[in-house]
Design a protein around this motif. Sequence first.
Motif, PDB file in Angstrom:
ATOM      1  N   GLN A 181       0.899  -1.378   0.021  1.00 39.11           N
ATOM      2  CA  GLN A 181      -0.125  -0.106   0.014  1.00 39.11           C
ATOM      3  C   GLN A 181       0.764   1.327   0.035  1.00 39.11           C
ATOM      4  N   THR A 206      -4.531   4.049   9.211  1.00 41.05           N
ATOM      5  CA  THR A 206      -3.253   4.041   8.267  1.00 41.05           C
ATOM      6  C   THR A 206      -2.051   4.073   9.255  1.00 41.05           C
ATOM      7  N   HIS A 208       1.573   4.427   4.779  1.00 42.18           N
ATOM      8  CA  HIS A 208       0.489   5.413   4.109  1.00 42.18           C
ATOM      9  C   HIS A 208       1.091   6.678   4.424  1.00 42.18           C
ATOM     10  N   ARG A 209       2.068   6.919   5.114  1.00 35.69           N
ATOM     11  CA  ARG A 209       2.627   8.272   5.164  1.00 35.69           C
ATOM     12  C   ARG A 209       4.141   8.390   5.644  1.00 35.69           C
TER      13      ARG A 209
END
Length: 334
Positions: free
Chosen positions: A54, A111, A116-117
């Motif tokens: 992801q 997340t 995701h970051r």
Amino acid sequence: MRAAVLSRHDLDGLTVAETAVPTPGTGEVLVRVDTVGVNQLDLNVIAGTGPGAQAQLPRILGIDPAGEIVAVGAGVDPERVGQAVVVKPNIACGVCAHCQAGDEADCPRQTVVGVHRDGGAAEFVVTPARNAMDRRGLDAAQATAVVHSASIVINAVRTVALTAGERVLITGAGGTLGRAAVAIALARGADVVAASRRALTALGEEQIIQAPDAAALGSAVSGGEGFDVVLDVSGHAPTLRAGISALRWGGRAVFCAASVDSDLRIDARDFYLRRKRLAGVASARYDDVAEALALAAAGALPSLVGSRYAFDDVATAYRDFPRKGEGKVIVDVR
């Protein structure tokens, strides 16, 4: 700032590069990072497999940084500047039914820092203020080692409602999660059997089984009195199967490791007739993290810190990780 940036899905795509210092937005804080851990999830991101698929590249790795808040965004108490914190990796959405019920670990829209970051394998990282949690006096390396591993175990123990006097088998007991699981189960008053492929030093009064493979474990635990609970952190489906087979009537199994062998086969008839239960735990609630940090600060957990690497050697830390022994692999960023 310097950061471990992954630009393609292999270790050769990981470099320590200069990037801009991020700015905290509304409800966020900027943390100057001291330490970050090496985790299986990082390897998933590097390989582009499982939950790591992801991640949108380029991505700064590192799910569990610890350091000090140096700036805050709008809506955050400015007095938090200077606070020693560790980052809870899983960020709950805050609005779904699970979050509203206080069960953020099961938020379906959560997340993850470093997936995701951008993560904390960097000199600075931005995170939601709620996820920057007080270290309770722990040094950065200790907090990094505890924040994800011990918190997941606390969630797992709560999920199966482990109570004093119950007999629990902990598989994968030689790893970071396993050592935490043994200590936490002993603290709950359980009768603990710790199983590992390698020799272990006892943390308390647990029985230790050294089994080089799942077949040996199955032989060691079959035909006995059985277990009320199996807590598997091995990430190995045949090992989990051996544990499930050894459960008593109404026994509960919980696993909290991303399986390296996902082909789990169980005796469905035995599972059904003997009223067994199986649960998966992949993250933790905010109160689980607070409890884990409090236990570590009180000395109720063994040191979970293992090998340490300089930041310039972060790629080597990821490369060596599968072969390391006990304890969380720590990268010293600062």
